[in-house]
Design an enzyme around this catalytic site. Structure first.
Site, PDB file in Angstrom:
ATOM      1  N   ASN A   1      -6.569  43.284  19.654  1.00 34.57           N
ATOM      2  CA  ASN A   1      -6.533  42.431  20.732  1.00 34.57           C
ATOM      3  C   ASN A   1      -5.172  42.276  21.541  1.00 34.57           C
ATOM      4  O   ASN A   1      -4.216  42.298  20.577  1.00 34.57           O
ATOM      5  CB  ASN A   1      -7.071  41.007  20.310  1.00 34.57           C
TER       6      ASN A   1
ATOM      7  N   HIS B   1      -2.778  39.646  23.640  1.00 32.86           N
ATOM      8  CA  HIS B   1      -3.012  38.170  24.027  1.00 32.86           C
ATOM      9  C   HIS B   1      -1.587  37.924  24.840  1.00 32.86           C
ATOM     10  O   HIS B   1      -0.607  38.449  24.224  1.00 32.86           O
ATOM     11  CB  HIS B   1      -2.762  37.350  22.749  1.00 32.86           C
TER      12      HIS B   1
ATOM     13  N   SER C   1       1.313  40.075  23.030  1.00 28.07           N
ATOM     14  CA  SER C   1       1.149  40.543  21.703  1.00 28.07           C
ATOM     15  C   SER C   1       0.105  41.354  21.547  1.00 28.07           C
ATOM     16  O   SER C   1      -1.137  41.100  21.921  1.00 28.07           O
ATOM     17  CB  SER C   1       1.313  39.587  20.661  1.00 28.07           C
TER      18      SER C   1
ATOM     19  N   ASP D   1      -6.571  34.641  17.485  1.00 31.51           N
ATOM     20  CA  ASP D   1      -5.363  34.905  17.847  1.00 31.51           C
ATOM     21  C   ASP D   1      -4.288  34.945  16.603  1.00 31.51           C
ATOM     22  O   ASP D   1      -3.207  34.466  16.893  1.00 31.51           O
ATOM     23  CB  ASP D   1      -4.554  34.143  19.086  1.00 31.51           C
TER      24      ASP D   1
END
Length: 197
Positions: free
Chosen positions: A108, A110, A137, A146
């Site tokens: 992912n 973020h 990130s 997260d």
């Protein structure tokens, strides 16, 4: 060659940078699916125009049954024989069961320097905190929001007259540099973190 699915909810700007990067000859991964939870996601048309298979699993008919939605998404990923999943603006919180099934294989991006500012409104929160530096990130996805191991970060200076919008625009430029770089390294089996300034 790792087979990648990209999950989106909107226009897909990070999706497009990943798709373009994966077209390069030496990239160790190829996109085999772009999946959206929103039938109107603009990224679906962009992916289809590049010849990438697309799928929609609309979250709305599932109501509050997140497990059933995640199972439907998982079925699409398995049917496409996916190795790695990249979340790129996918605005659904995934269940622990789903994340466990893709543990170590789902990335992912973020818009903050994790572990700072998990969740939403990251640019506003960084400005309000008086931070001098912000950024983005890429991390491995775990059940906690997260919270997985960070595989790369890019830093952006916060300017005195920044608004959340101006800061977000500069962070997005760095997202487009960082995500393909991390995916390329990760798909080749290297989990060493990347830091971009």
């Amino acid at each position: 060659m790792r087979r990648v699915a990209i999950l989106i909810s909107g226009g897909g700007s990070n999706m497009m940078t990943l798709l373009r990067a994966m077209e390069e000859g030496d990239f160790p991964a190829r996109a085999v699916l772009v999946l959206a939870n929103n039938p109107d996601a603009g990224g679906l048309e962009k992916a289809a125009a590049l010849g990438i298979p697309t799928a929609v699993v609309d979250h709305r008919p599932f109501g509050k049954d997140r497990a059933a939605f995640d199972a439907a998404v998982d079925a699409e990923l398995r049917a496409a024989d996916v190795d790695l999943v990249c979340l790129a603006g996918f605005m659904r919180i995934l269940t622990p069961e789903f994340t466990a099934g893709w543990e170590g294989r789902m990335l992912n991006i973020h818009p903050s320097l994790l572990p700072l500012y998990k969740g939403l409104h990251t640019h506003q929160r960084a400005i309000e905190a008086g931070d001098a530096v912000h950024g983005c990130s890429v991390h491995l996805v775990t059940a906690a929001l997260d919270d997985g191991p960070v595989l790369g970060q890019a830093r952006v200076a916060i300017l005195p007259d920044d608004t959340p919008e101006t800061l977000a625009a500069r962070v997005l430029v760095q997202e487009h540099r960082l995500y393909p770089a991390v995916l390329k390294r990760f798909a080749s089996g290297d989990q060493t973190a990347i830091i971009l300034e």
